[in-house]
Design an enzyme around this catalytic site. Structure first.
Site, PDB file in Angstrom:
ATOM      1  N   GLY A 244      10.489  -0.955   5.153  1.00  0.00           N
ATOM      2  CA  GLY A 244      11.272  -0.595   3.971  1.00  0.00           C
ATOM      3  C   GLY A 244      11.511   0.895   3.907  1.00  0.00           C
ATOM      4  O   GLY A 244      11.269   1.603   4.887  1.00  0.00           O
ATOM      5  N   ASN A 245      11.998   1.349   2.783  1.00  0.00           N
ATOM      6  CA  ASN A 245      12.220   2.798   2.624  1.00  0.00           C
ATOM      7  C   ASN A 245      11.963   3.202   1.174  1.00  0.00           C
ATOM      8  O   ASN A 245      11.685   2.354   0.331  1.00  0.00           O
ATOM      9  CB  ASN A 245      13.630   3.173   3.088  1.00  0.00           C
ATOM     10  CG  ASN A 245      14.700   2.470   2.274  1.00  0.00           C
ATOM     11  OD1 ASN A 245      14.831   2.687   1.089  1.00  0.00           O
ATOM     12  ND2 ASN A 245      15.446   1.576   2.940  1.00  0.00           N
TER      13      ASN A 245
END
Ligand code: CTP
Length: 405
Positions: free
Chosen positions: A206-207
């Site tokens: 993810g980020n």
């Protein structure tokens, strides 16, 4: 700042308490002016305790102070929440039959109405005309939220959440002309938040995108009259914006599918989402365990470039005359500074407008403020001054308007 919170007589009056609290907590001086019927729902003492100021509904209280003139004249912002059908009718006509309507006549600051009523009342031609009159007089009348109303009814007419009213009120304090109705009749697709690319049933790549900038764009565009579809990936906990269609996705591929479905024929697509460029090639069906089959590398497959795909679709006539806006979060490196990378990205992606944010060291991600640059495909470049994400959203939408066909 001096803020007047006007409270109309509807069940949503109890939510005005949270709004008053939000203003006082952020250092504003609040004067609450309920209507007589609002006091059927929330007692005067509650508003006095929350605001720390006396509360009255009548112009005949404290007459030597001339409150019906002074409070309006001195206000930096008037927020009416909830704005009932009756209160808006009286305000539209310029009546001055209580302290609140008298205050509205003397105020020269931005005025924000947050309506709350049953759907039938909101859609009645009389209310529609009153809302148009108030807007023509320069007030901002929010689009109400949809959802559960008093009793078992649902539909448009719900009071927007206090946090959303607070956000728009704060925007008007930063920029009084941030919410013109210049997107009426326009359909705008906005993507927000980060994608998550699963590795196994419990893990993902993810980020750090919080989704706040995309949500602010959706909120401001909807309040400027656009019909907005917000396609949201993972975000921090954010209240759904009022009067916006919200579509949830998880992965970049799901985002691509949702954008394909909604973008055709839209007036604009704004890609504020942080899309993962790669996804794990293999998604394990069961949790990956320590021990025998430990992976030492994770093979990755490239995700579709949604923004570049939109530009191609437009060129090939599969989209329409849709204006396309991209975002670029850049840090700068040994090959160039933030703007050098951003100019190259604009050329590579082929979108009409690129919103550039410098990221890293507590900037842009997760926080409530933002700044940056706007680069146009026509070579124009302008700085976006530091401010709330809603303020930046309003500037981006200003730049979008001339690009709409
Ligand atoms: N974007 C997209 N699809 C992707 C990656 C990014 O549509 N697979 C969009 C983002 O929503 C954003 C813009 O492209 O509007 C730029 O995203 P960014 O991650 O900064 O750019 P990248 O394409 O990943 O370029 P680079 O790897 O060079 O930073």
């Amino acid at each position: 700042m001096r803020i007047v919170v006007g409270v109309g007589g509807g069940i949503a009056a109890y939510k005005a308490c949270a709004l008053v609290r939000r203003f006082t907590e952020t250092g504003h001086q609040v004067r609450v002016i309920p209507t007589e019927s609002a006091l059927q729902f929330v007692g005067k003492a509650t508003f006095e305790a929350l605001s720390g100021q006396p509360v009255s509904t009548s112009v005949f209280t404290d007459v030597p102070e001339v409150p019906h003139v002074r409070i309006g004249q001195e206000a930096d912002l008037v927020v009416i929440a909830p704005a009932t059908a009756d209160l808006m009718a009286r305000a539209a006509q310029g009546r001055a039959d209580d302290l609140l309507t008298a205050t509205l006549l003397t105020a020269r600051c931005p005025v924000l109405f947050a309506p709350a009523m049953h759907t039938e009342m909101w859609e009645h031609p009389a209310t529609v005309a009153n809302v148009a009159t108030l807007r023509a007089h320069g007030a901002t009348v929010m689009e109400p939220a949809s959802g559960r109303l008093t009793g078992t009814d649902t539909g448009p007419g719900r009071l927007p959440e206090p946090e959303e009213i607070f956000g728009l009120a704060s925007l008007l304090l930063e920029r009084p002309d941030a919410l013109p109705r210049d997107l009426e009749g326009r359909r705008v697709i906005i993507t927000a938040g980060g994608t998550r690319e699963p590795l196994d049933p419990v893990r993902f790549l993810g980020n750090r995108s919080s989704g706040k900038q995309g949500y602010a764009l959706a909120r401001v565009a909807a309040q400027r009259g656009a019909s907005v579809t917000l396609i949201a990936g993972n975000t921090v906990e954010l209240a759904p914006p009022a009067a916006v269609d919200l579509v949830h996705i998880t992965t970049a591929e799901q985002l691509a599918t949702a954008v394909d479905k909604h973008a055709v024929g839209a007036d604009a697509v704004i890609m504020a989402a942080a899309v993962a460029d790669f996804r794990p090639t293999n998604v394990a069906a069961a949790k990956i365990k320590k021990g025998a089959n430990e992976p030492d590398v994770i093979p990755l497959t490239k995700n579709p470039d949604i923004l570049a795909g939109l530009v191609t679709a437009r060129t090939e006539g599969r989209l329409g005359d849709t204006a396309i806006v991209g975002f670029a979060a850049e840090t700068g490196d040994e090959n160039g500074d933030v703007l050098t990378h951003a100019r190259a990205k604009l050329a590579r992606k082929g979108c009409d407008l690129l919103v550039v944010n410098a990221v890293g060291e507590g900037k842009a991600f997760e926080v409530d403020t933002n700044d940056g640059w706007l680069l146009g495909a026509d070579g124009t470049e302008s700085a976006l001054d530091h401010g709330s994400k809603a303020l930046l959203a309003s500037r981006v939408l200003d730049a979008l308007i001339p690009l709409l066909h």
